[in-house]
Design an enzyme around this catalytic site. Structure first.
Site, PDB file in Angstrom:
ATOM      1  N   ASP A 138       0.835  -1.221   0.000  1.00 22.12           N
ATOM      2  CA  ASP A 138       0.000   0.000   0.000  1.00 22.12           C
ATOM      3  C   ASP A 138       0.861   1.261   0.000  1.00 22.12           C
ATOM      4  OD1 ASP A 138       0.730  -0.438   2.692  1.00 22.12           O
ATOM      5  OD2 ASP A 138      -1.276   0.000   3.490  1.00 22.12           O
ATOM      6  N   GLY A 191      -2.592  -5.352  19.184  1.00 17.08           N
ATOM      7  CA  GLY A 191      -1.235  -5.876  19.008  1.00 17.08           C
ATOM      8  C   GLY A 191      -1.174  -7.188  18.254  1.00 17.08           C
ATOM      9  N   LEU A 242      -4.653  -7.184  13.671  1.00 10.30           N
ATOM     10  CA  LEU A 242      -5.987  -7.083  13.065  1.00 10.30           C
ATOM     11  C   LEU A 242      -6.433  -5.625  12.967  1.00 10.30           C
ATOM     12  CD1 LEU A 242      -7.745 -10.113  14.811  1.00 10.30           C
ATOM     13  CD2 LEU A 242      -6.679 -10.033  12.567  1.00 10.30           C
ATOM     14  N   GLU A 298      -2.325   8.801  11.863  1.00 14.02           N
ATOM     15  CA  GLU A 298      -1.355   7.772  12.275  1.00 14.02           C
ATOM     16  C   GLU A 298       0.063   8.125  11.804  1.00 14.02           C
ATOM     17  OE1 GLU A 298      -2.730   4.019  12.777  1.00 14.02           O
ATOM     18  OE2 GLU A 298      -0.750   3.159  13.086  1.00 14.02           O
ATOM     19  N   ASP A 340      -5.369  -0.242   6.138  1.00 13.19           N
ATOM     20  CA  ASP A 340      -6.122  -0.592   7.340  1.00 13.19           C
ATOM     21  C   ASP A 340      -7.286   0.372   7.558  1.00 13.19           C
ATOM     22  OD1 ASP A 340      -4.056  -2.344   7.482  1.00 13.19           O
ATOM     23  OD2 ASP A 340      -3.042  -1.363   9.159  1.00 13.19           O
ATOM     24  N   TYR A 364       9.213  -2.235  10.154  1.00 15.89           N
ATOM     25  CA  TYR A 364       8.274  -1.710   9.151  1.00 15.89           C
ATOM     26  C   TYR A 364       8.849  -0.436   8.516  1.00 15.89           C
ATOM     27  CZ  TYR A 364       3.796  -0.201   7.178  1.00 15.89           C
ATOM     28  OH  TYR A 364       2.788   0.176   6.321  1.00 15.89           O
TER      29      TYR A 364
HETATM   30  C1  GLA Z   1       0.335  -2.552   8.419  1.00 14.99           C
HETATM   31  C2  GLA Z   1       0.139  -1.142   7.845  1.00 14.99           C
HETATM   32  C3  GLA Z   1      -0.552  -1.197   6.473  1.00 14.99           C
HETATM   33  C4  GLA Z   1       0.167  -2.173   5.546  1.00 14.99           C
HETATM   34  C5  GLA Z   1       0.417  -3.512   6.229  1.00 14.99           C
HETATM   35  C6  GLA Z   1       1.261  -4.435   5.407  1.00 14.99           C
HETATM   36  O1  GLA Z   1      -0.898  -3.140   8.707  1.00 14.99           O
HETATM   37  O2  GLA Z   1      -0.646  -0.366   8.725  1.00 14.99           O
HETATM   38  O3  GLA Z   1      -0.617   0.091   5.929  1.00 14.99           O
HETATM   39  O4  GLA Z   1       1.349  -1.610   5.066  1.00 14.99           O
HETATM   40  O5  GLA Z   1       1.046  -3.366   7.488  1.00 14.99           O
HETATM   41  O6  GLA Z   1       0.604  -4.793   4.228  1.00 14.99           O
END
Ligand code: GLA
Length: 377
Positions: free
Chosen positions: A36, A120, A123, A158, A170, A217
């Protein structure tokens, strides 16, 4: 129902009734991971686990008095001094920061939150909280916003306030999810299309603590930015990494890790298009695409874990299971498993004991189907 929980917490914390209750959903991504923020495509569903926010205007100081879960007392967020505190209230504070930044007068508020999305676990409990809170507050102030724009406002909260450089998957799912459908999301530019998805999937939470998830990340986001900059040396107009061709990734000069990450992005987006086409044609979710996605995330994106790999391998040994993969950011968190209803039920039964024996602690597992995103209750 979780909305009743928010009403009960509201009465206990503030007395009386809220003006309204809004809720938003947790999500499970079927396929399209870590694409994304590179302008790619994903195919998530909103699930039956939700966060509800009850709200009422209050006179007096411009502060939000907020309670979560009925316990932990009432916390105060001062609208004139919004600051990151490293607590769960950073999510509503970030959304308030967006509202204030958009020139909206936010008077005093009383807010109660209830949720059955485990936090955590991957989800997206944080996105559901942002979207439910944003929806509730905008509704009570009568400045509603279309679901996509609301999601993007929460994503900015965020990124800018909480400080996680996430994509929009998300928040878009928490806001726009649709019962009986997966969302075919495109991120550059944003497009949301619902495709039929009536299957049950099994979600397995490896119950591994978050650890370094946020820093890893951020590192992946940077590695992809390096790959994009390298491709732009060859093709200056490239809008985002997911728009590049594999041949350009191979030709551009970049560090090996960036090339691996970029190869995942290109291949994963093709898998999303293939899966969305299958669902649109009324077929079942193609399990082999889930497996290929997991392998790519494990080997090229390096965001799996021993526990996630174990779940995928164990699932694939169960007759009737079509595919499995890690879902969400990875490095722990959840896996999603596809297959016949009978096979999923058998796996839900057999997996926790076997996992506990092999890994040393118990996982959690839920059967879920696609549900609605944000709504007023
Ligand atoms: C987390 C991030 C999303 C996406 C996923 C991986 O959930 O919040 O924006 O990058 O990881 O696909």
């Amino acid at each position: 129902m979780i909305a009743d929980g928010a009403r009960r917490h509201f009465a206990a914390a503030f007395g009386g009734e809220p003006t309204l209750v809004a809720s938003a959903a947790g999500r499970v991504n079927l396929i399209g991971e870590h694409v994304d923020y590179s302008g790619g495509e994903a195919l998530p569903i909103a699930i039956q686990r939700r966060t509800a926010v009850a709200v009422r205007l209050r006179s007096g100081a411009k502060v939000t008095r907020i309670n979560s879960g009925g316990t932990g007392g009432v916390l105060t967020i001062d609208h004139a001094r919004l600051a990151r505190r490293g607590k769960w209230t950073d999510y509503p504070s970030g959304v308030l920061d967006q509202l204030v930044g958009a020139g909206i007068e936010v008077p005093g508020l009383e807010v109660a939150v209830a949720s059955d999305i485990p936090s955590g676990s991957g989800l997206s409990s944080s996105a559901a909280l942002e979207v439910a809170f944003g929806f509730a507050v905008r509704s009570v102030l009568q400045v509603p916003l279309d679901a996509v724009l609301l999601a993007l406002e929460c994503q900015r909260a965020e990124r800018q306030f909480v400080g996680v450089p996430c994509g929009a998957m998300d928040q878009l799912t928490a806001a726009c999810g649709r019962r009986g459908h997966a969302l075919h999301l495109q991120f550059g530019p944003i497009q949301v299309r619902a495709v039929p998805f009536a299957e049950q999937v099994l979600v397995v939470d490896t119950a591994v603590p978050r650890g370094l998830r946020t820093s890893a990340y951020t590192e992946r986001v940077q590695e992809c930015a390096v790959a994009l900059a390298a491709v732009r040396q060859l093709a200056p107009d490239m809008p985002h990494l997911a728009a590049a061709m594999l041949e350009q990734i191979d030709r551009a000069e970049m560090p090996d890790v960036s090339r691996l990450r970029a190869r995942h992005v290109i291949a994963e987006c093709q898998r999303v298009r293939d899966a969305a086409a299958a669902l649109s044609a009324g077929e079942r979710f193609p399990g082999h695409l889930a497996l290929a996605s997991h392998q790519s995330l494990r080997d090229d994106y390096e965001c799996s874990s021993r526990e996630l790999d174990w779940v995928v391998e164990f699932a694939m040994r169960t007759p009737g299971i079509a595919g499995a993969r890690l879902t969400g950011a990875g490095w722990g968190g959840c896996a999603v498993v596809f297959g016949d209803a009978g096979a999923l039920a058998a796996l839900e039964e057999a997996l926790p004991g076997a996992y506990a024996k092999a890994i040393g602690h118990r996982p959690r597992a839920w059967l879920v189907t696609a549900d609605d995103g944000a709504r007023l209750e």
